[in-house]
Design an enzyme around this catalytic site. Structure first.
Site, PDB file in Angstrom:
ATOM      1  CG  HIS A 189      -1.753   1.177   1.440  1.00  0.00           C
ATOM      2  ND1 HIS A 189      -3.131   1.158   1.326  1.00  0.00           N
ATOM      3  CD2 HIS A 189      -1.435   2.459   1.773  1.00  0.00           C
ATOM      4  CE1 HIS A 189      -3.604   2.362   1.570  1.00  0.00           C
ATOM      5  NE2 HIS A 189      -2.595   3.174   1.848  1.00  0.00           N
ATOM      6  CD  GLU A 190       1.794   3.489   3.875  1.00  0.00           C
ATOM      7  OE1 GLU A 190       1.815   4.451   3.087  1.00  0.00           O
ATOM      8  OE2 GLU A 190       1.078   3.468   4.890  1.00  0.00           O
TER       9      GLU A 190
ATOM     10  CG  HIS B  14       0.235   6.021  -0.926  1.00  0.00           C
ATOM     11  ND1 HIS B  14      -0.830   6.647  -1.549  1.00  0.00           N
ATOM     12  CD2 HIS B  14      -0.283   5.396   0.172  1.00  0.00           C
ATOM     13  CE1 HIS B  14      -1.935   6.418  -0.864  1.00  0.00           C
ATOM     14  NE2 HIS B  14      -1.632   5.667   0.171  1.00  0.00           N
TER      15      HIS B  14
END
Length: 270
Positions: free
Chosen positions: A57-58, A61
């Site tokens: 997820h990170e 980003h």
């Protein structure tokens, strides 16, 4: 200036590889029923899978921000998938895992620190924010694939339940993170399209957005409506309440091994 990272900045961290190894071993333990405590094996599988998804997820980003123009991302170590490099390791990793253990909620974590002034264009800013929860959507699609592909023949029951519970966590994380609440990625998607005045007015509330969402989920009516929606989506993917219920029961191994009835067509409502 080119949006690239050096080979060292993008090298996958041994910490992340260790997490993947733990997940692989726990998958084997659940599948073969090797462990003396099947619940503990399910716990390791779900927690390691959950942390791996948080890292991805990170990373999503960060990688999207890099291609959007923030060339500082690589130097911060975000492209290594190392959870220890995130600016909010407590929010990104520790607290979400605690909430998974406490209530079976896939709580969104904190985001990597992105230098937004380097990114030009509202669409790019929106995509940077959307990339994280879209990763959870993709992860949910992958772990639920055996269900919606009708490929569960021969799959051990405990592994089925673990997959169902992990799919639930990914789906809750994606939906909660897409809420247009200050401090969450959903607000980050729409923020570039808001007026400067409105953004300034909303900015002070950003640190409390996640707390507010969690508080609302403690309201029984809101909680029931939210999980009814989650269950409806999961049913559309072929994951039943039977799967997620027993997955969570196995996950809570410290309560003892549950006495799970045999899986039959009647049990799963087919």
């Amino acid at each position: 200036m080119a949006s690239t990272a050096t080979r060292g900045e993008a090298r996958v961290s041994p910490v992340f590889l260790a997490l993947v190894a733990i997940m692989a071993v726990s998958i084997w333990a659940v599948w073969t029923d090797f462990s003396a405590s099947p619940g503990f094996a399910v716990f390791l599988f779900v927690v390691s899978g959950w942390i791996v998804s948080l890292c991805l997820h990170e990373y999503a980003h960060a990688r999207t921000a890099l291609h959007g123009g923030d060339i500082s991302i690589g130097a911060k170590g975000y492209l290594t998938l190392n959870p220890l490099k995130y600016t909010h390791a407590l929010l990104s990793i520790v607290l979400p895992v605690i909430f998974v253990i406490m209530g079976g909620i896939g709580l969104p974590g904190g985001a990597v620190f992105i230098e937004r002034h380097r990114i030009r264009g509202r669409w790019k800013h929106s995509l940077v924010s959307a990339a994280g929860p879209l990763t959870n959507v993709l992860f949910a699609a992958v772990v639920s694939a055996p269900f919606w592909l009708d490929a569960m023949d021969g799959v051990p029951d405990n592994f089925r339940y673990a997959l169902g519970f992990l799919a639930l966590l990914q789906l809750t994380a994606a939906i909660l993170n897409f809420l247009p609440v200050p401090g969450l990625d959903g607000y980050g998607v729409i923020e570039p399209w808001l007026s400067h005045k409105l953004r300034r007015q909303v900015e002070p509330f950003a640190p409390f957005g996640l707390i507010a969402v969690f508080g609302f989920l403690w309201i029984p009516g809101v909680n029931h409506a939210f999980f009814d929606m989650i269950d409806a989506i999961l049913r559309g993917l072929g994951v039943t309440e039977w799967d997620t219920y027993w997955g969570q029961e196995l996950f809570r191994f410290w309560q003892g091994t549950p006495d799970i009835p045999p899986l039959t067509s009647v049990d799963i409502g087919l």
